[in-house]
Design an enzyme around this catalytic site. Structure first.
Site, PDB file in Angstrom:
ATOM      1  N   ASP A  17       1.036  -1.124  -0.377  1.00 33.96           N
ATOM      2  CA  ASP A  17       0.000   0.037   0.136  1.00 33.96           C
ATOM      3  C   ASP A  17       1.045   1.153   0.117  1.00 33.96           C
ATOM      4  OD1 ASP A  17      -2.339   1.317   0.207  1.00 33.96           O
ATOM      5  OD2 ASP A  17      -2.906   1.493   2.243  1.00 33.96           O
ATOM      6  N   GLY A  20       0.849   5.159  -4.477  1.00 37.39           N
ATOM      7  CA  GLY A  20      -0.127   6.579  -4.887  1.00 37.39           C
ATOM      8  C   GLY A  20       0.297   7.997  -4.138  1.00 37.39           C
ATOM      9  N   ARG A  21       0.606   7.531  -3.118  1.00 38.02           N
ATOM     10  CA  ARG A  21       1.407   8.773  -2.304  1.00 38.02           C
ATOM     11  C   ARG A  21       2.922   8.782  -2.356  1.00 38.02           C
ATOM     12  NH1 ARG A  21      -1.129   6.439   2.933  1.00 38.02           N
ATOM     13  NH2 ARG A  21      -1.827   4.563   1.974  1.00 38.02           N
ATOM     14  N   TRP A  22       2.945   8.115  -2.789  1.00 36.24           N
ATOM     15  CA  TRP A  22       4.205   7.735  -2.596  1.00 36.24           C
ATOM     16  C   TRP A  22       4.589   9.169  -4.191  1.00 36.24           C
ATOM     17  CZ3 TRP A  22       7.472   7.051  -7.114  1.00 36.24           C
ATOM     18  CH2 TRP A  22       8.836   6.486  -6.477  1.00 36.24           C
ATOM     19  N   ARG A  30      -0.315   9.401 -10.034  1.00 41.61           N
ATOM     20  CA  ARG A  30      -0.678   8.110  -8.896  1.00 41.61           C
ATOM     21  C   ARG A  30      -0.107   6.573  -9.903  1.00 41.61           C
ATOM     22  NH1 ARG A  30      -3.690   7.587  -5.561  1.00 41.61           N
ATOM     23  NH2 ARG A  30      -4.398   5.541  -4.960  1.00 41.61           N
ATOM     24  N   HIS A  34       2.426   3.138  -9.270  1.00 39.99           N
ATOM     25  CA  HIS A  34       2.123   1.561  -9.065  1.00 39.99           C
ATOM     26  C   HIS A  34       3.381   0.850 -10.335  1.00 39.99           C
ATOM     27  CE1 HIS A  34      -1.859   2.298  -7.676  1.00 39.99           C
ATOM     28  NE2 HIS A  34      -2.213   3.016  -8.333  1.00 39.99           N
ATOM     29  N   GLU A  64     -12.589  -4.679  -4.406  1.00 42.57           N
ATOM     30  CA  GLU A  64     -13.229  -2.731  -4.357  1.00 42.57           C
ATOM     31  C   GLU A  64     -12.593  -2.172  -5.094  1.00 42.57           C
ATOM     32  OE1 GLU A  64     -11.983  -5.324  -1.943  1.00 42.57           O
ATOM     33  OE2 GLU A  64     -14.824  -5.446  -0.954  1.00 42.57           O
ATOM     34  N   TRP A  66     -12.313  -1.941  -8.309  1.00 48.11           N
ATOM     35  CA  TRP A  66     -12.733  -1.487  -9.287  1.00 48.11           C
ATOM     36  C   TRP A  66     -13.470  -0.886  -9.521  1.00 48.11           C
ATOM     37  CZ3 TRP A  66     -11.524  -3.992 -13.265  1.00 48.11           C
ATOM     38  CH2 TRP A  66     -11.067  -5.958 -13.077  1.00 48.11           C
ATOM     39  N   LEU A 128      10.625 -20.278  -5.166  1.00 46.68           N
ATOM     40  CA  LEU A 128       9.890 -19.770  -4.168  1.00 46.68           C
ATOM     41  C   LEU A 128       8.361 -19.755  -4.568  1.00 46.68           C
ATOM     42  CD1 LEU A 128       8.629 -17.005  -2.144  1.00 46.68           C
ATOM     43  CD2 LEU A 128       9.218 -16.002  -4.163  1.00 46.68           C
ATOM     44  N   ARG A 191      -5.312  -1.439   8.477  1.00 46.38           N
ATOM     45  CA  ARG A 191      -6.688  -2.248   8.055  1.00 46.38           C
ATOM     46  C   ARG A 191      -6.667  -3.298   7.080  1.00 46.38           C
ATOM     47  NH1 ARG A 191      -7.277   2.821   6.144  1.00 46.38           N
ATOM     48  NH2 ARG A 191      -7.735   2.324   4.418  1.00 46.38           N
TER      49      ARG A 191
HETATM   50  C1  IPE Z   1      -5.859  -2.554  -0.318  1.00 46.48           C
HETATM   51  O1  IPE Z   1      -4.956  -1.502  -0.774  1.00 46.48           O
HETATM   52  C2  IPE Z   1      -5.642  -3.895  -1.798  1.00 46.48           C
HETATM   53  C3  IPE Z   1      -4.461  -3.289  -2.140  1.00 46.48           C
HETATM   54  C4  IPE Z   1      -3.051  -3.606  -1.504  1.00 46.48           C
HETATM   55  C5  IPE Z   1      -4.253  -4.071  -3.772  1.00 46.48           C
HETATM   56  P1  IPE Z   1      -6.581  -0.470  -0.992  1.00 46.48           P
HETATM   57  O2  IPE Z   1      -4.811   1.004  -0.425  1.00 46.48           O
HETATM   58  O3  IPE Z   1      -6.487  -0.447  -2.138  1.00 46.48           O
HETATM   59  O4  IPE Z   1      -6.762  -0.605   0.323  1.00 46.48           O
HETATM   60  P2  IPE Z   1      -8.403   0.730   1.135  1.00 46.48           P
HETATM   61  O5  IPE Z   1      -9.066   1.368   0.044  1.00 46.48           O
HETATM   62  O6  IPE Z   1      -7.342   1.926   1.673  1.00 46.48           O
HETATM   63  O7  IPE Z   1      -8.567  -0.543   2.697  1.00 46.48           O
HETATM   64  C1  IPE Z   2      -1.335   0.154  -3.688  1.00 44.28           C
HETATM   65  O1  IPE Z   2      -0.916   1.620  -3.162  1.00 44.28           O
HETATM   66  C2  IPE Z   2      -1.798   0.140  -4.789  1.00 44.28           C
HETATM   67  C3  IPE Z   2      -3.327  -0.721  -4.835  1.00 44.28           C
HETATM   68  C4  IPE Z   2      -3.937  -1.267  -4.103  1.00 44.28           C
HETATM   69  C5  IPE Z   2      -3.714  -1.370  -6.891  1.00 44.28           C
HETATM   70  P1  IPE Z   2      -2.361   2.307  -3.567  1.00 44.28           P
HETATM   71  O2  IPE Z   2      -2.880   2.291  -4.613  1.00 44.28           O
HETATM   72  O3  IPE Z   2      -3.882   1.978  -2.615  1.00 44.28           O
HETATM   73  O4  IPE Z   2      -1.116   3.845  -2.854  1.00 44.28           O
HETATM   74  P2  IPE Z   2      -1.769   4.973  -1.619  1.00 44.28           P
HETATM   75  O5  IPE Z   2      -3.445   3.929  -0.791  1.00 44.28           O
HETATM   76  O6  IPE Z   2      -2.825   5.594  -2.554  1.00 44.28           O
HETATM   77  O7  IPE Z   2      -1.233   5.958  -1.744  1.00 44.28           O
HETATM   78 MG    MG Z   3      -4.006   2.305  -0.832  1.00 42.44          MG
END
Ligand code: IPE
Ligand code: IPE
Ligand code: MG
Length: 238
Positions: A17, A20-22, A30, A34, A64, A66, A128, A191
């Site tokens: 996770d 996007g913030r990175w 964003r 990825h 979720e 999507w 692995l 979470r």
């Molecule tokens: C959880 O990350 C799903 C994946 C890492 C693929 P999200 O960033 O989508 O989770 P929420 O929506 O913040 O809980």
């Molecule tokens: C996790 O990074 C990757 C996926 C859920 C696909 P996020 O896209 O959730 O990044 P943040 O949480 O918005 O920074």
């Molecule tokens: Mg996230």
């Protein structure tokens, strides 16, 4: 503690996770996050295996996810396409066995084909075991399992009393794979976001503020050190 004395978890699950913030921190889109995040996955597979991890499961796309903007979903799918293609080569090189967990039927046909090819070409590998969760949701996984078990009860192929925890294990996406010993979630969120709800009944949880594209071997070792400081209660049912 010297890392050579550390007990290495057999199965590590990662909620990657913070992509996007990175990217945002760097004034980048964003999707750039990825892309960098997918490179971090490739690196961590190598690192994890080198230190003795046997199973690694990474959460790449949730049921979720999507709901994200269409352009972002499309960009992630594009990235998955190229990740799956290059994985055919890397799995060969690293002797890695790949399985995709989640509801594949909702993915575009070409992605499903790539998954089949990758799973097939890597199934004899003995290094692995990498599970990639795509269109995965723990609740959805259990619903799919319940539906397929119910069909058999209806057809009288099985008796209601045949169903127990071990039986159900054979109907979930991770069949044959031991439960995770350690869960890592990056980016400061604490979470589960619908990840491996059944499998994580006794998993140890480690949370770090590090954003996923910055996660590396040093951070992995910190998670394993934390794991070593815990006393496990129950392990896998397998
Ligand atoms: C959880 O990350 C799903 C994946 C890492 C693929 P999200 O960033 O989508 O989770 P929420 O929506 O913040 O809980
Ligand atoms: C996790 O990074 C990757 C996926 C859920 C696909 P996020 O896209 O959730 O990044 P943040 O949480 O918005 O920074
Ligand atoms: Mg996230």
């Amino acid at each position: 503690m010297d890392s050579t004395e550390l007990m290495i978890p057999n199965h590590i699950a990662i909620i990657l996770d913070g992509n996007g913030r990175w990217a945002k921190k760097r004034g980048m889109p964003r999707n750039y996050g990825h892309t960098q995040g997918s490179k971090a996955v490739e690196q961590i597979c190598e690192d994890a295996y080198k230190i003795g991890v046997k199973y690694l499961t990474v959460y790449a796309f949730s049921t979720e996810n999507w709901k994200r903007p269409k352009e972002e979903v499309e960009a992630i799918m594009k990235l998955l396409r190229s990740y799956l293609k290059t994985s055919i080569k890397t799995s060969e090189k690293n002797n890695m066995k790949v399985r995709v967990i989640g509801d594949k039927s909702k993915l575009s046909q070409d992605i499903q084909d790539s998954i089949m090819k990758l799973e097939e070409s890597s199934k004899k590998n003995t290094g692995l075991n990498l599970q990639v969760a795509i269109n995965y949701g723990g609740r959805d996984e259990l619903v799919r399992a319940i539906k397929s078990i119910s069909l058999q009860v209806k057809d009288h192929t099985i008796d209601l009393n045949d169903i127990d925890e071990t039986f159900l294990e054979d109907y979930i996406d991770t069949r044959g794979i031991p439960d995770p010993d350690l869960l890592i979630r990056t980016s400061g969120e604490t979470r589960l976001s619908n990840f491996m709800l059944w499998q994580m009944a006794y998993t140890e949880f480690y949370f770090t503020d590090v954003l996923w594209p910055d996660f590396n071997k040093v951070e992995l070792m910190k998670a394993i050190e934390y794991y070593n400081s815990r006393t496990r209660k129950y392990g896998s049912v397998l």
